[in-house]
Design a protein around this motif. Structure first.
Motif, PDB file in Angstrom:
ATOM      1  N   ALA A  39       0.785  -1.243  -0.047  1.00  0.00           N
ATOM      2  CA  ALA A  39      -0.092  -0.013   0.149  1.00  0.00           C
ATOM      3  C   ALA A  39       0.853   1.421   0.136  1.00  0.00           C
ATOM      4  CB  ALA A  39      -0.798  -0.086   1.189  1.00  0.00           C
ATOM      5  N   PHE A  40       1.940   1.304   0.840  1.00  0.00           N
ATOM      6  CA  PHE A  40       2.800   2.268   0.910  1.00  0.00           C
ATOM      7  C   PHE A  40       3.361   2.791  -0.396  1.00  0.00           C
ATOM      8  CE2 PHE A  40       6.828   4.325   1.800  1.00  0.00           C
ATOM      9  CZ  PHE A  40       6.873   4.942   2.548  1.00  0.00           C
ATOM     10  N   GLN A  41       3.915   1.602  -0.913  1.00  0.00           N
ATOM     11  CA  GLN A  41       4.586   1.698  -2.381  1.00  0.00           C
ATOM     12  C   GLN A  41       3.649   1.957  -3.390  1.00  0.00           C
ATOM     13  OE1 GLN A  41       7.147  -1.500  -3.105  1.00  0.00           O
ATOM     14  NE2 GLN A  41       8.092  -1.639  -1.249  1.00  0.00           N
ATOM     15  N   GLY A  42       2.422   1.791  -3.298  1.00  0.00           N
ATOM     16  CA  GLY A  42       1.565   2.237  -4.443  1.00  0.00           C
ATOM     17  C   GLY A  42       1.337   3.593  -4.489  1.00  0.00           C
ATOM     18  N   LEU A  43       1.183   4.270  -3.376  1.00  0.00           N
ATOM     19  CA  LEU A  43       0.995   5.842  -3.428  1.00  0.00           C
ATOM     20  C   LEU A  43       2.193   6.482  -3.814  1.00  0.00           C
ATOM     21  CD1 LEU A  43      -0.625   8.429  -2.940  1.00  0.00           C
ATOM     22  CD2 LEU A  43      -0.354   8.088  -0.790  1.00  0.00           C
ATOM     23  N   GLY A  44       3.513   5.998  -3.251  1.00  0.00           N
ATOM     24  CA  GLY A  44       4.763   6.403  -3.652  1.00  0.00           C
ATOM     25  C   GLY A  44       5.059   6.371  -5.048  1.00  0.00           C
ATOM     26  N   GLN A  45       4.498   5.202  -5.728  1.00  0.00           N
ATOM     27  CA  GLN A  45       4.986   4.978  -7.047  1.00  0.00           C
ATOM     28  C   GLN A  45       4.003   5.933  -7.970  1.00  0.00           C
ATOM     29  OE1 GLN A  45       6.994   2.795  -8.953  1.00  0.00           O
ATOM     30  NE2 GLN A  45       7.862   2.846  -6.798  1.00  0.00           N
ATOM     31  N   TYR A  46       2.785   6.262  -7.246  1.00  0.00           N
ATOM     32  CA  TYR A  46       1.717   7.222  -8.364  1.00  0.00           C
ATOM     33  C   TYR A  46       2.636   8.618  -8.259  1.00  0.00           C
ATOM     34  CZ  TYR A  46      -1.302  10.618  -9.366  1.00  0.00           C
ATOM     35  OH  TYR A  46      -2.000  11.960  -9.840  1.00  0.00           O
ATOM     36  N   ILE A  47       3.050   8.900  -6.832  1.00  0.00           N
ATOM     37  CA  ILE A  47       3.571  10.456  -6.798  1.00  0.00           C
ATOM     38  C   ILE A  47       4.744  10.631  -7.662  1.00  0.00           C
ATOM     39  CG2 ILE A  47       5.174  11.718  -4.996  1.00  0.00           C
ATOM     40  CD1 ILE A  47       2.848  10.659  -2.850  1.00  0.00           C
ATOM     41  N   ARG A  48       5.630   9.522  -7.780  1.00  0.00           N
ATOM     42  CA  ARG A  48       7.049   9.642  -8.400  1.00  0.00           C
ATOM     43  C   ARG A  48       6.671   9.290  -9.935  1.00  0.00           C
ATOM     44  NH1 ARG A  48      12.149   7.681  -7.440  1.00  0.00           N
ATOM     45  NH2 ARG A  48      11.753   8.158  -5.324  1.00  0.00           N
ATOM     46  N   TYR A  49       5.842   8.445 -10.554  1.00  0.00           N
ATOM     47  CA  TYR A  49       5.440   8.168 -11.726  1.00  0.00           C
ATOM     48  C   TYR A  49       4.222   8.375 -12.557  1.00  0.00           C
ATOM     49  CZ  TYR A  49       9.772   5.596 -10.791  1.00  0.00           C
ATOM     50  OH  TYR A  49      11.068   5.423 -10.468  1.00  0.00           O
ATOM     51  N   GLY A  50       3.181   8.568 -11.606  1.00  0.00           N
ATOM     52  CA  GLY A  50       1.787   8.924 -12.415  1.00  0.00           C
ATOM     53  C   GLY A  50       1.206  10.490 -12.028  1.00  0.00           C
ATOM     54  N   SER A  51       1.773  11.079 -11.179  1.00  0.00           N
ATOM     55  CA  SER A  51       1.347  12.488 -11.123  1.00  0.00           C
ATOM     56  C   SER A  51       1.739  13.377 -12.209  1.00  0.00           C
ATOM     57  CB  SER A  51       1.697  12.923  -9.758  1.00  0.00           C
ATOM     58  OG  SER A  51       1.403  14.242  -9.511  1.00  0.00           O
ATOM     59  N   LYS A  52       1.184  14.334 -12.584  1.00  0.00           N
ATOM     60  CA  LYS A  52       1.434  15.426 -13.540  1.00  0.00           C
ATOM     61  C   LYS A  52       1.871  16.483 -13.260  1.00  0.00           C
ATOM     62  CE  LYS A  52      -2.248  13.546 -16.659  1.00  0.00           C
ATOM     63  NZ  LYS A  52      -3.529  13.656 -16.793  1.00  0.00           N
ATOM     64  N   LEU A  53       2.094  16.430 -11.670  1.00  0.00           N
ATOM     65  CA  LEU A  53       2.662  17.508 -11.046  1.00  0.00           C
ATOM     66  C   LEU A  53       3.902  17.889 -11.417  1.00  0.00           C
ATOM     67  CD1 LEU A  53       2.296  19.806  -8.582  1.00  0.00           C
ATOM     68  CD2 LEU A  53       3.373  18.118  -7.230  1.00  0.00           C
ATOM     69  N   ASP A  54       4.473  18.958 -11.664  1.00  0.00           N
ATOM     70  CA  ASP A  54       6.070  19.260 -11.979  1.00  0.00           C
ATOM     71  C   ASP A  54       6.781  18.671 -10.974  1.00  0.00           C
ATOM     72  OD1 ASP A  54       8.500  21.195 -11.374  1.00  0.00           O
ATOM     73  OD2 ASP A  54       8.156  21.355 -13.434  1.00  0.00           O
ATOM     74  N   PRO A  55       7.862  17.771 -11.342  1.00  0.00           N
ATOM     75  CA  PRO A  55       8.727  16.884 -10.690  1.00  0.00           C
ATOM     76  C   PRO A  55       9.493  17.951  -9.746  1.00  0.00           C
ATOM     77  CG  PRO A  55       8.897  16.178 -12.972  1.00  0.00           C
ATOM     78  CD  PRO A  55       7.946  17.480 -12.799  1.00  0.00           C
ATOM     79  N   ARG A  56      10.179  18.897 -10.410  1.00  0.00           N
ATOM     80  CA  ARG A  56      10.855  19.818  -9.611  1.00  0.00           C
ATOM     81  C   ARG A  56      10.174  20.366  -8.398  1.00  0.00           C
ATOM     82  NH1 ARG A  56      11.501  25.327  -9.793  1.00  0.00           N
ATOM     83  NH2 ARG A  56      13.109  26.120  -8.402  1.00  0.00           N
ATOM     84  N   LEU A  57       8.840  20.867  -8.523  1.00  0.00           N
ATOM     85  CA  LEU A  57       8.087  21.116  -7.257  1.00  0.00           C
ATOM     86  C   LEU A  57       7.626  20.162  -6.527  1.00  0.00           C
ATOM     87  CD1 LEU A  57       5.711  23.749  -9.376  1.00  0.00           C
ATOM     88  CD2 LEU A  57       7.938  24.365  -8.000  1.00  0.00           C
ATOM     89  N   ARG A  58       7.494  18.745  -6.915  1.00  0.00           N
ATOM     90  CA  ARG A  58       7.140  17.783  -6.114  1.00  0.00           C
ATOM     91  C   ARG A  58       8.324  17.575  -5.096  1.00  0.00           C
ATOM     92  NH1 ARG A  58       7.907  13.206  -9.530  1.00  0.00           N
ATOM     93  NH2 ARG A  58      10.029  13.288  -8.971  1.00  0.00           N
TER      94      ARG A  58
END
Length: 180
Positions: A39-58
């Motif tokens: 479960a933990f890794q699932g959200l972490g993976q979305y944040i890193r690879y699925g989100s469209k948020l600018d990666p620098r701002l993330r």
């Protein structure tokens, strides 16, 4: 030293071996609860690879959380990861110094949101309104998820006393925490 054992792939049932694709210390500890780790890794993976948020701002948001929590593990990992996604040494030094003015307005707003969420209970109405003026609702939601998730991550790291791996120690040496 970690408060729970670090596991290896050999310690895991066949259906859980994929949980250690990245054999970092945090994952090696979390696999003591395979369901929790998944479960933990699932959200972490979305944040890193699925989100469209600018990666620098993330990464700036994550670094602010790591800095405020004085989390050696989170800070060292995301200094490296942040640099991979466009965070500069100047950005890192500005976060360390609390010098928001050294960053562009969007980054300043991200830092403000992260500080408010770390302090709790969440962002102020003024900060939310400023974020809503800068980001569409998907990006704003993802930013809040990033900050909230990493607020949890630093608490898990501290509570389990997860060790900084030797590969990440140079980042901590180059950009030390306040009390180090």
């Amino acid at each position: 030293m970690a408060r729970i054992p670090y596991r290896t792939v050999e310690d895991l049932a066949p259906e859980n071996k994929d949980l250690l694709k990245r054999g970092i210390a945090l994952h090696r500890a979390l696999v003591n609860s395979p369901g929790g780790a998944r479960a933990f890794q699932g959200l972490g993976q979305y944040i890193r690879y699925g989100s469209k948020l600018d990666p620098r701002l993330r990464e700036i948001a994550i670094l602010q959380v790591g800095w405020l929590a004085q989390s050696a593990y989170e800070w060292s990992h995301h200094v490296k990861i942040g640099m991979d996604f466009g965070v500069t040494e100047s950005d890192i030094r500005a976060i360390m110094a609390g010098d928001d003015a050294a960053l562009e307005p969007r980054a300043q707003l991200v830092l403000r949101a992260a500080r408010e969420m770390v302090a709790g209970p969440g962002t102020s109405q003024a900060t939310h309104d400023a974020l809503a003026a800068e980001f569409d609702t998907e990006h704003l939601t993802d930013l809040i998820l990033v900050i909230g998730f990493y607020c949890a991550v630093v608490r898990v790291l501290a509570s389990l006393a997860i060790d900084v791996e030797p590969d990440y120690q140079p980042y901590l040496d180059r950009f030390p925490l306040k009390d180090k």
